[in-house]
Motif scaffolding. Structure first.
Motif, PDB file in Angstrom:
ATOM      1  N   TRP A  36      45.756  22.321 -26.439  1.00  0.00           N
ATOM      2  CA  TRP A  36      46.547  22.722 -27.596  1.00  0.00           C
ATOM      3  C   TRP A  36      47.120  21.568 -28.397  1.00  0.00           C
ATOM      4  O   TRP A  36      47.423  21.713 -29.574  1.00  0.00           O
ATOM      5  CB  TRP A  36      47.702  23.619 -27.164  1.00  0.00           C
ATOM      6  N   TYR A  37      47.341  20.435 -27.728  1.00  0.00           N
ATOM      7  CA  TYR A  37      47.993  19.307 -28.385  1.00  0.00           C
ATOM      8  C   TYR A  37      47.222  18.022 -28.132  1.00  0.00           C
ATOM      9  O   TYR A  37      46.509  17.910 -27.139  1.00  0.00           O
ATOM     10  CB  TYR A  37      49.417  19.110 -27.841  1.00  0.00           C
ATOM     11  N   ILE A  38      47.425  17.056 -28.995  1.00  0.00           N
ATOM     12  CA  ILE A  38      46.948  15.710 -28.734  1.00  0.00           C
ATOM     13  C   ILE A  38      48.053  15.036 -27.941  1.00  0.00           C
ATOM     14  O   ILE A  38      49.127  14.762 -28.462  1.00  0.00           O
ATOM     15  CB  ILE A  38      46.648  14.947 -30.039  1.00  0.00           C
ATOM     16  N   VAL A  39      47.804  14.841 -26.658  1.00  0.00           N
ATOM     17  CA  VAL A  39      48.819  14.299 -25.757  1.00  0.00           C
ATOM     18  C   VAL A  39      48.641  12.783 -25.721  1.00  0.00           C
ATOM     19  O   VAL A  39      47.846  12.246 -24.972  1.00  0.00           O
ATOM     20  CB  VAL A  39      48.705  14.917 -24.350  1.00  0.00           C
ATOM     21  N   ASP A  40      49.363  12.122 -26.598  1.00  0.00           N
ATOM     22  CA  ASP A  40      49.254  10.684 -26.752  1.00  0.00           C
ATOM     23  C   ASP A  40      50.594  10.154 -27.262  1.00  0.00           C
ATOM     24  O   ASP A  40      51.168  10.743 -28.168  1.00  0.00           O
ATOM     25  CB  ASP A  40      48.142  10.369 -27.753  1.00  0.00           C
ATOM     26  N   PRO A  41      51.093   9.072 -26.685  1.00  0.00           N
ATOM     27  CA  PRO A  41      52.415   8.593 -27.102  1.00  0.00           C
ATOM     28  C   PRO A  41      52.473   8.145 -28.560  1.00  0.00           C
ATOM     29  O   PRO A  41      53.536   8.177 -29.176  1.00  0.00           O
ATOM     30  CB  PRO A  41      52.701   7.430 -26.155  1.00  0.00           C
ATOM     31  N   ASP A  42      51.362   7.753 -29.136  1.00  0.00           N
ATOM     32  CA  ASP A  42      51.363   7.313 -30.527  1.00  0.00           C
ATOM     33  C   ASP A  42      51.196   8.471 -31.508  1.00  0.00           C
ATOM     34  O   ASP A  42      51.429   8.314 -32.694  1.00  0.00           O
ATOM     35  CB  ASP A  42      50.251   6.287 -30.765  1.00  0.00           C
TER      36      ASP A  42
END
Length: 60
Positions: A36-42
């Protein structure tokens, strides 16, 4: 494809679910959130942080 928001209300809903979740539910949450999401700190730091918090609970 349906989009998902990660506003404060959605993050609160996730946190509330995770407070009561079993280990298996937390593992499924981490698996499913990748869809569902782009799981990335940036890209989405709030979601990234939430996933990190969940992972840390595995050692408790």
């Amino acid at each position: 494809m349906e989009s998902r928001n990660s506003d404060a209300e959605e993050l609160l809903r996730m946190r509330q679910f995770l407070q009561e979740a079993t280990l298996e539910e937390k593992q499924a949450f981490i698996r499913n959130i990748q869809y569902w999401y782009i799981v990335d700190p940036d890209y989405n730091y709030e979601i990234w942080s939430l996933v990190q918090e969940v992972i840390h609970t595995f050692n408790e």
